[in-house]
Design an enzyme around this catalytic site. Sequence first.
Site, PDB file in Angstrom:
ATOM      1  CG  HIS A 177      -0.453  -5.571  -9.131  1.00 18.39           C
ATOM      2  ND1 HIS A 177      -1.298  -5.008  -8.196  1.00 18.39           N
ATOM      3  CD2 HIS A 177      -1.063  -6.732  -9.531  1.00 18.39           C
ATOM      4  CE1 HIS A 177      -2.355  -5.785  -8.031  1.00 18.39           C
ATOM      5  NE2 HIS A 177      -2.226  -6.842  -8.826  1.00 18.39           N
ATOM      6  CB  CYS A 206      -5.751  -7.760  -7.028  1.00 20.85           C
ATOM      7  SG  CYS A 206      -4.478  -8.983  -7.328  1.00 20.85           S
TER       8      CYS A 206
END
Length: 379
Positions: free
Chosen positions: A338, A86
């Site tokens: 996201h 991420c």
Amino acid sequence: MNQAVIVAAKRTAFGKYGGTLKHLEPEQLLKPLFQHFKEKYLEVISKIDDVVLGNVVGNGGNIARKALLEAGLKDSIPGVTIDRQCGSGLESVQYACRMIQAGAGKVYIAGGVESTSRAPWKIKRPHSVYETALPEFYERASFAPEMSDPSMIQGAENVAKMYDVSRELQDEFAYRSHQLTAENVKNGNISQEILPITVKGEIFNTDESLKSHIPKDNFGRFKPVIKGGTVTAANSCMKNDGAVLLLIMEKDMAYELGFEHGLLFKDGVTVGVDSNFPGIGPVPAISNLLKRNQLTIENIEVIEINEAFSAQVVACQQALNISNTQLNIWGGALASGHPYGASGAQLVTRLFYMFDKETMIASMGIGGGLGNAALFTRF
């Protein structure tokens, strides 16, 4: 040491998993952003030293290089793809800035891209060429050894329990994220970040995950994903598709080419933490960054922490003593989404458009027990 500045930043609106962008491969998500930069900054594009992009669940094959060629940039421009889970998008920005600081180049495009909708299926290879059992599919690669590799939801539950983040606090933070995001969509702040693109004949310019009209009480009606837990679909981010690009160059060159404002990269830090608590990575990352630059949390006007889960952001906020007037002041990923490899670059893009802010930090909690953070000032 040379100074690196971000002089332009744009992103697509983020589509939800299986949503408007579901049929677009990563290079197709990036193509309109590259073309926008090519049309608007033609003189600069010819000087690019490298393209650096984050990507996590794609097909492999160096999407940075493939995407720039797909967009019609010169064959002589190289590309490199970074996977720090991420944190990949933020890592890509730091990589480009560090290269400029070191004198290895003067102009970079950095950013990230993710299509969770087009992510390839994963199948374990059989140990024997004579294997007759049915193929075994799996969701993701391991981030750590088996006993220290919780699912992201379990990792968020671990953080919530360790740092005493109640269900009520998580729901309240998620509601805040949607409300702030909706407010900043309405006043035009967030629209500055987004390059409208045409998808199947329709203009796509709004993040699909945003739920601006959900009453606060509704957040409490969602059942926990894990029995007896506190993490729900409402206080967790969605899986998303989207892309982000930033134009980064050496400061003197930026002035020579007529750029008058942007972000100056000051420093960046990456740390490791217990992989059972991946969401807490921003705490030591930001702490180390502040210490190294002789700053305190009070010296920072805005701190953007990626909102994968309410639990981990609230835990980080409490541990670092960040005020609500500093933290994610335009909302965050709980509302906007996201797209893994693009999210860190999106945080920096958001800071880029906060023209009235001077000192800012972007930070990510990362699967496998990592955290990264970067410090910027206005130039």
